[in-house]
Design a protein around this motif. Structure first.
Motif, PDB file in Angstrom:
ATOM      1  N   GLY A 182       0.830  -1.204   0.000  1.00 25.52           N
ATOM      2  CA  GLY A 182       0.000   0.000   0.000  1.00 25.52           C
ATOM      3  C   GLY A 182       0.857   1.244   0.000  1.00 25.52           C
ATOM      4  O   GLY A 182       2.052   1.217  -0.330  1.00 25.52           O
ATOM      5  N   GLU A 183       0.235   2.337   0.419  1.00 24.74           N
ATOM      6  CA  GLU A 183       0.892   3.641   0.333  1.00 24.74           C
ATOM      7  C   GLU A 183       1.700   3.925   1.611  1.00 24.74           C
ATOM      8  O   GLU A 183       2.916   4.063   1.580  1.00 24.74           O
ATOM      9  CB  GLU A 183      -0.228   4.663   0.157  1.00 24.74           C
ATOM     10  CG  GLU A 183       0.207   6.031  -0.226  1.00 24.74           C
ATOM     11  CD  GLU A 183      -1.014   6.854  -0.619  1.00 24.74           C
ATOM     12  OE1 GLU A 183      -1.453   6.750  -1.773  1.00 24.74           O
ATOM     13  OE2 GLU A 183      -1.500   7.606   0.236  1.00 24.74           O
ATOM     14  N   GLY A 184       0.989   3.994   2.715  1.00 24.80           N
ATOM     15  CA  GLY A 184       1.633   4.285   3.993  1.00 24.80           C
ATOM     16  C   GLY A 184       0.610   4.086   5.095  1.00 24.80           C
ATOM     17  O   GLY A 184      -0.589   4.087   4.835  1.00 24.80           O
ATOM     18  N   PRO A 185       1.077   3.922   6.329  1.00 24.65           N
ATOM     19  CA  PRO A 185       0.151   3.671   7.437  1.00 24.65           C
ATOM     20  C   PRO A 185      -0.806   4.832   7.659  1.00 24.65           C
ATOM     21  O   PRO A 185      -0.439   5.987   7.453  1.00 24.65           O
ATOM     22  CB  PRO A 185       1.068   3.516   8.652  1.00 24.65           C
ATOM     23  CG  PRO A 185       2.459   3.435   8.132  1.00 24.65           C
ATOM     24  CD  PRO A 185       2.480   3.981   6.757  1.00 24.65           C
ATOM     25  N   GLY A 186      -2.031   4.510   8.088  1.00 26.91           N
ATOM     26  CA  GLY A 186      -2.981   5.524   8.537  1.00 26.91           C
ATOM     27  C   GLY A 186      -2.940   5.595  10.059  1.00 26.91           C
ATOM     28  O   GLY A 186      -2.013   5.062  10.691  1.00 26.91           O
TER      29      GLY A 186
ATOM     30  N   GLU B 165      -3.201   2.227  11.972  1.00 26.29           N
ATOM     31  CA  GLU B 165      -1.950   1.479  11.766  1.00 26.29           C
ATOM     32  C   GLU B 165      -0.837   2.067  12.627  1.00 26.29           C
ATOM     33  O   GLU B 165      -0.062   1.348  13.261  1.00 26.29           O
ATOM     34  CB  GLU B 165      -1.545   1.525  10.281  1.00 26.29           C
ATOM     35  CG  GLU B 165      -2.434   0.691   9.367  1.00 26.29           C
ATOM     36  CD  GLU B 165      -3.747   1.369   8.983  1.00 26.29           C
ATOM     37  OE1 GLU B 165      -3.898   2.577   9.249  1.00 26.29           O
ATOM     38  OE2 GLU B 165      -4.628   0.690   8.405  1.00 26.29           O
TER      39      GLU B 165
ATOM     40  N   PRO C 258      -0.069  -3.084   9.491  1.00 28.01           N
ATOM     41  CA  PRO C 258      -0.545  -2.496   8.236  1.00 28.01           C
ATOM     42  C   PRO C 258      -1.992  -2.894   7.934  1.00 28.01           C
ATOM     43  O   PRO C 258      -2.422  -3.998   8.301  1.00 28.01           O
ATOM     44  CB  PRO C 258       0.389  -3.112   7.184  1.00 28.01           C
ATOM     45  CG  PRO C 258       0.758  -4.442   7.756  1.00 28.01           C
ATOM     46  CD  PRO C 258       0.813  -4.254   9.252  1.00 28.01           C
ATOM     47  N   PHE C 259      -2.701  -2.008   7.309  1.00 22.64           N
ATOM     48  CA  PHE C 259      -4.059  -2.294   6.815  1.00 22.64           C
ATOM     49  C   PHE C 259      -4.963  -2.924   7.878  1.00 22.64           C
ATOM     50  O   PHE C 259      -5.499  -4.018   7.700  1.00 22.64           O
ATOM     51  CB  PHE C 259      -3.996  -3.170   5.553  1.00 22.64           C
ATOM     52  CG  PHE C 259      -3.669  -2.368   4.314  1.00 22.64           C
ATOM     53  CD1 PHE C 259      -4.649  -1.627   3.660  1.00 22.64           C
ATOM     54  CD2 PHE C 259      -2.377  -2.312   3.824  1.00 22.64           C
ATOM     55  CE1 PHE C 259      -4.349  -0.866   2.536  1.00 22.64           C
ATOM     56  CE2 PHE C 259      -2.068  -1.550   2.695  1.00 22.64           C
ATOM     57  CZ  PHE C 259      -3.058  -0.832   2.052  1.00 22.64           C
TER      58      PHE C 259
ATOM     59  N   ALA D 203      -9.495   1.067   5.579  1.00 18.27           N
ATOM     60  CA  ALA D 203      -8.993   0.517   4.302  1.00 18.27           C
ATOM     61  C   ALA D 203      -8.596  -0.942   4.474  1.00 18.27           C
ATOM     62  O   ALA D 203      -8.761  -1.765   3.559  1.00 18.27           O
ATOM     63  CB  ALA D 203      -7.802   1.335   3.808  1.00 18.27           C
TER      64      ALA D 203
ATOM     65  N   ASN E  88       3.791  -1.468   3.188  1.00 13.88           N
ATOM     66  CA  ASN E  88       3.538  -0.174   2.548  1.00 13.88           C
ATOM     67  C   ASN E  88       4.819   0.401   1.964  1.00 13.88           C
ATOM     68  O   ASN E  88       5.919  -0.003   2.347  1.00 13.88           O
ATOM     69  CB  ASN E  88       3.003   0.817   3.593  1.00 13.88           C
ATOM     70  CG  ASN E  88       1.559   0.540   3.955  1.00 13.88           C
ATOM     71  OD1 ASN E  88       0.675   0.606   3.107  1.00 13.88           O
ATOM     72  ND2 ASN E  88       1.314   0.218   5.220  1.00 13.88           N
TER      73      ASN E  88
ATOM     74  N   HIS F  84      -6.656   1.205  -4.842  1.00 18.60           N
ATOM     75  CA  HIS F  84      -6.422   1.187  -3.392  1.00 18.60           C
ATOM     76  C   HIS F  84      -7.769   0.976  -2.686  1.00 18.60           C
ATOM     77  O   HIS F  84      -8.779   1.559  -3.096  1.00 18.60           O
ATOM     78  CB  HIS F  84      -5.805   2.523  -2.948  1.00 18.60           C
ATOM     79  CG  HIS F  84      -5.264   2.478  -1.561  1.00 18.60           C
ATOM     80  ND1 HIS F  84      -6.084   2.499  -0.453  1.00 18.60           N
ATOM     81  CD2 HIS F  84      -3.997   2.385  -1.097  1.00 18.60           C
ATOM     82  CE1 HIS F  84      -5.329   2.425   0.635  1.00 18.60           C
ATOM     83  NE2 HIS F  84      -4.063   2.358   0.277  1.00 18.60           N
TER      84      HIS F  84
HETATM   85  N1  URA Z   1      -3.347   1.506   5.746  1.00 22.86           N
HETATM   86  C1  URA Z   1      -2.174   1.027   5.297  1.00 22.86           C
HETATM   87  O1  URA Z   1      -1.482   0.270   5.976  1.00 22.86           O
HETATM   88  N2  URA Z   1      -1.777   1.413   4.078  1.00 22.86           N
HETATM   89  C2  URA Z   1      -2.483   2.234   3.301  1.00 22.86           C
HETATM   90  O2  URA Z   1      -2.045   2.517   2.186  1.00 22.86           O
HETATM   91  C3  URA Z   1      -3.707   2.710   3.809  1.00 22.86           C
HETATM   92  C4  URA Z   1      -4.124   2.327   5.038  1.00 22.86           C
END
Ligand code: URA
Length: 212
Positions: free
Chosen positions: A57-61, A64, A70-71, A75, A97, A172
């Motif tokens: 994915g992109e990066g943690p929210g 996360e 992650p995830f 999402a 991510n 995504h």
């Molecule tokens: N959570 C993640 O770990 N990655 C994302 O890209 C979005 C939400």
């Protein structure tokens, strides 16, 4: 499934880490970019250390960042649904991510941040050695393939990558949360097709593996 060759070599380099655990321990104190300033914790990645398929994915929210996994936020729930729809067990894949720390306000990570984090991801790929990477959204798809086309153009096709790894871009899961229609041609509908293609490809790749 349509395949496409990419010419750029953006693949993983070999890193001197023997295990994902050792790598995660090192990453936990990373200060290579400004995202480290505000993180609660590094979200390294999780799943099977020998997974055939890696989801990036992109990066943690926020969730996360709080949990270190992650995830697992909204999402993540959507990703779980997508996996369950084709009976792929979350624990059987590896999930990570492009960047391991939450970007402020959940913005997309910058190029500089992704470059700073690249060695961690490259080492994860080198250790897990997936046959296929599912790139979730524009950010990982464009960075990994070294292209500027959007996810709508890139998704749903296999792209050959360094080391024989195949990259399969998909929308995504967050995008699907914002686009709820299930009509033919909608992002949800296309994702349903895409995840079936991923499941079929995994079965095929597994069927070609030598039996132990
Ligand atoms: N959570 C993640 O770990 N990655 C994302 O890209 C979005 C939400």
């Amino acid at each position: 499934m349509e395949e496409r060759q990419t010419t750029q070599a953006h693949g993983p380099s070999c890193r001197p880490y023997l295990t994902l655990e050792a790598l995660a321990e090192r990453a936990a104190t990373c200060k290579r970019c400004i995202l480290s300033n505000n993180r609660t914790q590094v979200v390294f990645g999780e799943g099977a250390s020998d997974a055939d398929v890696m989801f990036i994915g992109e990066g943690p929210g926020e969730v996360e960042d709080q949990t270190g996994r992650p995830f697992v936020g909204p999402a993540g729930k959507k990703l779980d649904e997508i996996l369950e729809s084709v009976k792929i067990a979350r624990a059987s894949v590896y999930i990570t991510n492009m960047v391991k720390c939450q970007p402020p306000g959940n913005r997309a990570p910058t190029k500089v941040e992704m470059e700073a984090c690249w060695d961690w991801l490259a080492a994860q790929i080198a250790l897990v050695r997936p046959k296929m990477i599912v790139a979730l959204g524009n950010t990982p798809a464009q960075r990994l393939l070294g292209v500027t086309e959007g996810i709508t153009q890139l998704r749903g096709r296999l792209h050959r990558w360094t080391g024989g790894i195949e990259i399969f871009p998909m929308f995504h899961p967050s995008y699907l949360l914002r686009h709820q229609s299930k009509e033919k041609g909608s992002p949800k509908y296309l994702t349903w097709l895409d995840i079936q293609a991923v499941a079929e490809r995994i079965s095929y790749l597994r069927s070609r593996m030598p039996q132990s």
